[in-house]
Design a protein around this motif. Structure first.
Motif, PDB file in Angstrom:
ATOM      1  N   GLY A  72       0.836  -1.178   0.000  1.00  0.00           N
ATOM      2  CA  GLY A  72       0.000   0.000   0.000  1.00  0.00           C
ATOM      3  C   GLY A  72       0.875   1.232   0.000  1.00  0.00           C
ATOM      4  O   GLY A  72       2.093   1.153  -0.225  1.00  0.00           O
ATOM      5  N   ALA A 132      -1.907   8.538  -4.234  1.00  0.00           N
ATOM      6  CA  ALA A 132      -2.872   7.444  -4.145  1.00  0.00           C
ATOM      7  C   ALA A 132      -3.257   6.924  -5.518  1.00  0.00           C
ATOM      8  O   ALA A 132      -3.646   5.754  -5.662  1.00  0.00           O
ATOM      9  CB  ALA A 132      -4.114   7.902  -3.392  1.00  0.00           C
ATOM     10  N   ASP A 136      -1.730   1.363  -5.375  1.00  0.00           N
ATOM     11  CA  ASP A 136      -2.975   0.742  -4.931  1.00  0.00           C
ATOM     12  C   ASP A 136      -2.886   0.332  -3.462  1.00  0.00           C
ATOM     13  O   ASP A 136      -1.799   0.264  -2.881  1.00  0.00           O
ATOM     14  CB  ASP A 136      -3.272  -0.494  -5.785  1.00  0.00           C
ATOM     15  CG  ASP A 136      -3.564  -0.146  -7.234  1.00  0.00           C
ATOM     16  OD1 ASP A 136      -4.079   0.963  -7.487  1.00  0.00           O
ATOM     17  OD2 ASP A 136      -3.273  -0.986  -8.107  1.00  0.00           O
ATOM     18  N   PRO A 138      -4.202   0.036   0.783  1.00  0.00           N
ATOM     19  CA  PRO A 138      -4.466   0.926   1.911  1.00  0.00           C
ATOM     20  C   PRO A 138      -3.448   2.058   1.990  1.00  0.00           C
ATOM     21  O   PRO A 138      -2.345   1.967   1.445  1.00  0.00           O
ATOM     22  CB  PRO A 138      -4.364   0.004   3.126  1.00  0.00           C
ATOM     23  CG  PRO A 138      -3.499  -1.131   2.668  1.00  0.00           C
ATOM     24  CD  PRO A 138      -3.800  -1.315   1.214  1.00  0.00           C
ATOM     25  N   SER A 164     -13.222   8.756  -1.733  1.00  0.00           N
ATOM     26  CA  SER A 164     -12.595   7.514  -2.176  1.00  0.00           C
ATOM     27  C   SER A 164     -11.176   7.368  -1.642  1.00  0.00           C
ATOM     28  O   SER A 164     -10.718   6.246  -1.362  1.00  0.00           O
ATOM     29  CB  SER A 164     -12.587   7.442  -3.704  1.00  0.00           C
ATOM     30  OG  SER A 164     -11.865   8.530  -4.257  1.00  0.00           O
ATOM     31  N   ARG A 168      -9.581   4.836   2.021  1.00  0.00           N
ATOM     32  CA  ARG A 168      -8.415   3.956   1.960  1.00  0.00           C
ATOM     33  C   ARG A 168      -7.479   4.151   3.155  1.00  0.00           C
ATOM     34  O   ARG A 168      -6.551   3.358   3.340  1.00  0.00           O
ATOM     35  CB  ARG A 168      -7.651   4.188   0.651  1.00  0.00           C
ATOM     36  CG  ARG A 168      -8.389   3.708  -0.584  1.00  0.00           C
ATOM     37  CD  ARG A 168      -7.675   4.119  -1.866  1.00  0.00           C
ATOM     38  NE  ARG A 168      -6.285   3.649  -1.910  1.00  0.00           N
ATOM     39  CZ  ARG A 168      -5.414   3.998  -2.843  1.00  0.00           C
ATOM     40  NH1 ARG A 168      -5.782   4.837  -3.810  1.00  0.00           N
ATOM     41  NH2 ARG A 168      -4.176   3.525  -2.812  1.00  0.00           N
TER      42      ARG A 168
END
Length: 283
Positions: A72, A132, A136, A138, A164, A168
Protein backbone atom coordinates in the motif's frame (compact mmCIF):
# COMPACT_ATOMS: atom_id res chain seq x y z
CA UNK A 1 -6.58 46.19 24.69
CA UNK A 2 -4.80 42.84 24.21
CA UNK A 3 -4.08 40.34 26.93
CA UNK A 4 -0.53 39.13 27.57
CA UNK A 5 0.06 35.39 27.15
CA UNK A 6 0.13 33.43 30.38
CA UNK A 7 3.42 31.68 29.58
CA UNK A 8 6.47 32.06 27.37
CA UNK A 9 5.10 30.42 24.24
CA UNK A 10 8.28 31.05 22.27
CA UNK A 11 10.15 28.90 24.76
CA UNK A 12 7.37 26.31 24.85
CA UNK A 13 7.84 25.60 21.13
CA UNK A 14 11.65 26.10 21.03
CA UNK A 15 12.84 22.55 20.37
CA UNK A 16 16.30 23.42 19.08
CA UNK A 17 17.04 25.67 22.05
CA UNK A 18 16.64 22.70 24.39
CA UNK A 19 18.55 20.05 22.39
CA UNK A 20 22.35 20.23 22.38
CA UNK A 21 23.99 20.88 18.98
CA UNK A 22 20.60 20.86 17.27
CA UNK A 23 21.59 23.73 14.94
CA UNK A 24 23.76 21.19 13.11
CA UNK A 25 20.87 18.79 12.50
CA UNK A 26 19.43 20.13 9.21
CA UNK A 27 22.78 19.74 7.43
CA UNK A 28 23.25 16.33 9.03
CA UNK A 29 19.77 15.18 7.95
CA UNK A 30 20.32 16.41 4.40
CA UNK A 31 23.67 14.63 4.06
CA UNK A 32 22.40 11.40 5.57
CA UNK A 33 19.31 11.38 3.36
CA UNK A 34 21.44 12.02 0.27
CA UNK A 35 23.65 9.08 1.21
CA UNK A 36 20.59 6.88 1.63
CA UNK A 37 19.29 7.84 -1.83
CA UNK A 38 22.68 7.03 -3.31
CA UNK A 39 22.71 3.65 -1.54
CA UNK A 40 19.24 2.83 -2.88
CA UNK A 41 20.32 3.62 -6.42
CA UNK A 42 23.54 1.59 -6.13
CA UNK A 43 21.55 -1.30 -4.74
CA UNK A 44 19.16 -1.31 -7.69
CA UNK A 45 16.16 -0.20 -5.65
CA UNK A 46 13.55 1.97 -7.33
CA UNK A 47 13.41 5.61 -6.28
CA UNK A 48 11.26 8.15 -8.14
CA UNK A 49 12.15 11.78 -7.42
CA UNK A 50 10.33 15.07 -7.95
CA UNK A 51 6.92 13.81 -9.04
CA UNK A 52 4.76 16.91 -9.48
CA UNK A 53 1.38 17.11 -7.77
CA UNK A 54 0.81 20.80 -8.58
CA UNK A 55 2.30 23.73 -10.44
CA UNK A 56 4.39 25.32 -7.67
CA UNK A 57 8.11 24.34 -7.66
CA UNK A 58 7.73 22.83 -4.18
CA UNK A 59 4.62 20.82 -5.05
CA UNK A 60 6.59 17.64 -5.63
CA UNK A 61 7.08 14.35 -3.87
CA UNK A 62 9.47 11.40 -3.94
CA UNK A 63 8.43 7.76 -3.77
CA UNK A 64 10.70 5.11 -2.29
CA UNK A 65 9.51 1.77 -3.64
CA UNK A 66 9.76 -1.63 -1.93
CA UNK A 67 11.25 -4.73 -3.50
CA UNK A 68 8.09 -6.19 -5.00
CA UNK A 69 4.45 -5.21 -5.24
CA UNK A 70 3.67 -2.59 -2.56
CA UNK A 71 1.37 -3.51 0.30
CA UNK A 72 0.00 0.00 0.00
CA UNK A 73 0.95 3.66 0.25
CA UNK A 74 2.73 5.11 3.29
CA UNK A 75 3.07 8.90 3.41
CA UNK A 76 5.50 10.83 5.63
CA UNK A 77 5.00 14.62 5.97
CA UNK A 78 7.97 16.59 7.31
CA UNK A 79 7.92 19.28 9.95
CA UNK A 80 9.77 22.58 10.34
CA UNK A 81 6.88 24.75 11.60
CA UNK A 82 5.46 24.99 8.05
CA UNK A 83 8.33 27.37 7.18
CA UNK A 84 11.54 25.32 6.94
CA UNK A 85 13.05 22.18 5.38
CA UNK A 86 11.96 19.99 2.45
CA UNK A 87 11.50 16.38 1.40
CA UNK A 88 15.20 15.82 0.62
CA UNK A 89 16.03 15.99 4.35
CA UNK A 90 13.96 12.92 5.21
CA UNK A 91 14.32 10.16 2.61
CA UNK A 92 16.10 7.75 4.94
CA UNK A 93 13.17 7.76 7.34
CA UNK A 94 11.28 5.80 4.68
CA UNK A 95 13.49 2.75 5.17
CA UNK A 96 11.52 1.00 7.91
CA UNK A 97 8.26 1.13 5.95
CA UNK A 98 10.01 0.36 2.63
CA UNK A 99 11.64 -2.73 4.11
CA UNK A 100 8.19 -3.90 5.25
CA UNK A 101 6.86 -3.71 1.72
CA UNK A 102 5.27 -0.25 1.52
CA UNK A 103 5.72 2.42 -1.15
CA UNK A 104 6.69 5.53 0.81
CA UNK A 105 5.76 9.00 -0.43
CA UNK A 106 7.66 12.00 1.00
CA UNK A 107 6.28 15.35 -0.23
CA UNK A 108 7.47 18.93 -0.03
CA UNK A 109 5.03 21.83 0.22
CA UNK A 110 5.12 25.60 -0.15
CA UNK A 111 6.49 27.24 2.97
CA UNK A 112 5.19 30.17 4.99
CA UNK A 113 4.99 33.10 4.53
CA UNK A 114 4.46 32.38 0.83
CA UNK A 115 1.64 30.01 1.80
CA UNK A 116 -0.79 30.22 4.71
CA UNK A 117 -1.26 27.08 6.78
CA UNK A 118 -4.70 26.35 5.33
CA UNK A 119 -3.15 26.48 1.86
CA UNK A 120 -0.46 24.00 2.93
CA UNK A 121 -3.20 21.70 4.24
CA UNK A 122 -4.83 21.79 0.81
CA UNK A 123 -1.48 21.05 -0.86
CA UNK A 124 -0.91 17.98 1.29
CA UNK A 125 -4.38 16.76 0.38
CA UNK A 126 -3.46 17.07 -3.28
CA UNK A 127 -0.12 15.32 -2.73
CA UNK A 128 -1.77 12.37 -1.02
CA UNK A 129 -4.48 12.18 -3.68
CA UNK A 130 -1.90 12.20 -6.49
CA UNK A 131 0.24 9.54 -4.81
CA UNK A 132 -2.87 7.44 -4.14
CA UNK A 133 -3.41 7.34 -7.90
CA UNK A 134 0.04 5.78 -8.34
CA UNK A 135 -0.11 3.15 -5.58
CA UNK A 136 -2.98 0.74 -4.93
CA UNK A 137 -4.07 -0.56 -1.55
CA UNK A 138 -4.47 0.93 1.91
CA UNK A 139 -2.98 4.28 2.87
CA UNK A 140 -1.12 4.91 6.11
CA UNK A 141 -0.27 8.50 7.02
CA UNK A 142 2.48 9.84 9.25
CA UNK A 143 3.80 13.32 9.93
CA UNK A 144 6.24 14.92 12.33
CA UNK A 145 5.59 18.17 14.24
CA UNK A 146 3.92 20.49 11.69
CA UNK A 147 3.59 17.34 9.57
CA UNK A 148 1.62 15.79 12.43
CA UNK A 149 -0.78 18.70 12.15
CA UNK A 150 -1.09 18.18 8.40
CA UNK A 151 -1.88 14.46 8.55
CA UNK A 152 -4.46 14.86 11.30
CA UNK A 153 -6.15 17.56 9.22
CA UNK A 154 -6.72 14.89 6.57
CA UNK A 155 -9.04 13.13 9.04
CA UNK A 156 -11.27 16.10 9.82
CA UNK A 157 -14.76 16.69 8.46
CA UNK A 158 -13.40 19.44 6.16
CA UNK A 159 -10.56 17.24 4.85
CA UNK A 160 -9.30 18.15 1.38
CA UNK A 161 -9.30 14.44 0.50
CA UNK A 162 -12.06 12.92 -1.59
CA UNK A 163 -14.22 10.21 -0.07
CA UNK A 164 -12.60 7.51 -2.18
CA UNK A 165 -9.12 8.44 -0.89
CA UNK A 166 -10.27 8.93 2.72
CA UNK A 167 -11.83 5.46 2.70
CA UNK A 168 -8.42 3.96 1.96
CA UNK A 169 -6.76 5.46 5.08
CA UNK A 170 -6.04 2.55 7.42
CA UNK A 171 -4.13 4.43 10.14
CA UNK A 172 -2.66 7.84 10.92
CA UNK A 173 0.42 8.42 13.07
CA UNK A 174 0.99 11.96 14.33
CA UNK A 175 4.55 12.16 15.69
CA UNK A 176 5.05 15.12 18.05
CA UNK A 177 2.18 16.75 16.23
CA UNK A 178 0.72 20.21 16.62
CA UNK A 179 -3.02 19.87 17.04
CA UNK A 180 -4.01 23.18 18.68
CA UNK A 181 -2.56 26.10 16.74
CA UNK A 182 -3.98 28.92 18.84
CA UNK A 183 -0.94 29.24 21.17
CA UNK A 184 1.27 29.84 18.13
CA UNK A 185 -0.34 33.25 17.77
CA UNK A 186 1.65 34.28 20.88
CA UNK A 187 5.02 33.38 19.31
CA UNK A 188 7.52 35.30 17.24
CA UNK A 189 7.01 32.65 14.56
CA UNK A 190 3.63 34.14 13.87
CA UNK A 191 5.29 37.02 12.08
CA UNK A 192 5.97 34.38 9.41
CA UNK A 193 2.92 32.16 9.85
CA UNK A 194 0.43 35.05 9.93
CA UNK A 195 -2.10 33.03 11.91
CA UNK A 196 -5.22 34.83 13.03
CA UNK A 197 -7.80 33.37 15.40
CA UNK A 198 -10.13 32.26 12.62
CA UNK A 199 -7.44 30.27 10.82
CA UNK A 200 -5.93 28.92 14.05
CA UNK A 201 -9.30 27.53 15.07
CA UNK A 202 -10.09 26.13 11.62
CA UNK A 203 -6.69 24.43 11.39
CA UNK A 204 -6.73 22.88 14.88
CA UNK A 205 -7.67 19.21 14.78
CA UNK A 206 -8.59 19.30 18.47
CA UNK A 207 -11.50 21.59 17.59
CA UNK A 208 -12.63 19.58 14.56
CA UNK A 209 -15.06 16.75 14.05
CA UNK A 210 -13.28 13.67 12.72
CA UNK A 211 -14.71 12.41 9.47
CA UNK A 212 -13.48 8.82 9.44
CA UNK A 213 -13.16 6.02 11.93
CA UNK A 214 -9.66 4.87 10.92
CA UNK A 215 -7.36 4.57 13.95
CA UNK A 216 -5.18 7.48 15.06
CA UNK A 217 -2.04 7.31 17.18
CA UNK A 218 -0.49 10.39 18.78
CA UNK A 219 3.19 9.52 19.39
CA UNK A 220 5.51 11.81 21.35
CA UNK A 221 8.83 11.55 23.14
CA UNK A 222 8.91 11.65 26.91
CA UNK A 223 11.86 14.06 26.79
CA UNK A 224 10.15 16.61 24.54
CA UNK A 225 9.02 20.08 25.48
CA UNK A 226 5.96 19.78 27.73
CA UNK A 227 3.80 21.57 25.17
CA UNK A 228 4.29 18.78 22.63
CA UNK A 229 3.31 16.16 25.18
CA UNK A 230 0.25 18.25 26.04
CA UNK A 231 -0.70 18.55 22.37
CA UNK A 232 -0.46 14.78 21.86
CA UNK A 233 -2.59 14.05 24.91
CA UNK A 234 -5.04 16.80 24.00
CA UNK A 235 -5.98 15.37 20.60
CA UNK A 236 -6.25 11.89 22.07
CA UNK A 237 -8.54 13.18 24.80
CA UNK A 238 -10.66 15.32 22.49
CA UNK A 239 -11.26 12.61 19.89
CA UNK A 240 -11.91 9.83 22.40
CA UNK A 241 -15.63 9.15 22.22
CA UNK A 242 -15.95 10.49 18.66
CA UNK A 243 -15.97 7.04 17.05
CA UNK A 244 -12.23 7.14 16.30
CA UNK A 245 -9.94 4.49 17.84
CA UNK A 246 -7.26 6.79 19.25
CA UNK A 247 -4.32 6.31 21.59
CA UNK A 248 -1.46 8.40 22.90
CA UNK A 249 2.02 6.84 23.16
CA UNK A 250 4.76 8.58 25.16
CA UNK A 251 8.01 7.03 23.95
CA UNK A 252 10.79 6.83 26.54
CA UNK A 253 12.99 9.90 26.92
CA UNK A 254 13.20 10.79 23.23
CA UNK A 255 13.43 14.45 22.32
CA UNK A 256 11.73 16.12 19.36
CA UNK A 257 14.38 14.86 16.94
CA UNK A 258 15.48 11.44 18.23
CA UNK A 259 11.82 10.38 18.26
CA UNK A 260 12.10 9.84 14.47
CA UNK A 261 15.10 7.53 14.42
CA UNK A 262 13.08 4.34 14.83
CA UNK A 263 11.37 4.96 11.48
CA UNK A 264 14.52 3.68 9.80
CA UNK A 265 14.14 0.28 11.46
CA UNK A 266 11.45 -2.11 10.19
CA UNK A 267 11.04 -3.81 13.55
CA UNK A 268 10.84 -0.72 15.75
CA UNK A 269 7.67 0.13 17.68
CA UNK A 270 7.22 3.44 15.83
CA UNK A 271 7.51 1.78 12.40
CA UNK A 272 5.03 -0.85 13.55
CA UNK A 273 2.67 1.97 14.55
CA UNK A 274 3.21 3.55 11.12
CA UNK A 275 2.67 0.60 8.79
CA UNK A 276 1.69 -2.29 11.05
CA UNK A 277 3.47 -5.45 12.16
CA UNK A 278 5.05 -7.99 9.86
CA UNK A 279 2.36 -10.63 9.14
CA UNK A 280 3.01 -13.91 10.93
CA UNK A 281 3.53 -16.89 8.67
CA UNK A 282 1.31 -19.86 9.20
CA UNK A 283 2.59 -23.23 10.44
Amino acid sequence: MSLSPLCDWDDAFANMKHVKDSAELPDFWAARAAGYRADLTRGGHRLDLDIAYGSHPREKFDIVWPDGTPKGLAVFIHGGYWMRLEKAHWTDFAEGARAKGWAVCVPSYTLAPEARIHEITAQIGQAISTAAGLVDGPIRLSGHSAGGHLVTRMLCSDSPLSGSVSERIAHTLSISGLHDLRPLMHTGMNRTLNLDLEEARAESAVLAQPAAAAPLTCWVGGGERPEFIRQARLLSDMWTGLDVPVRCEIDGNHNHFTILEGLKQPGSPITTAFVGPVPQEGP
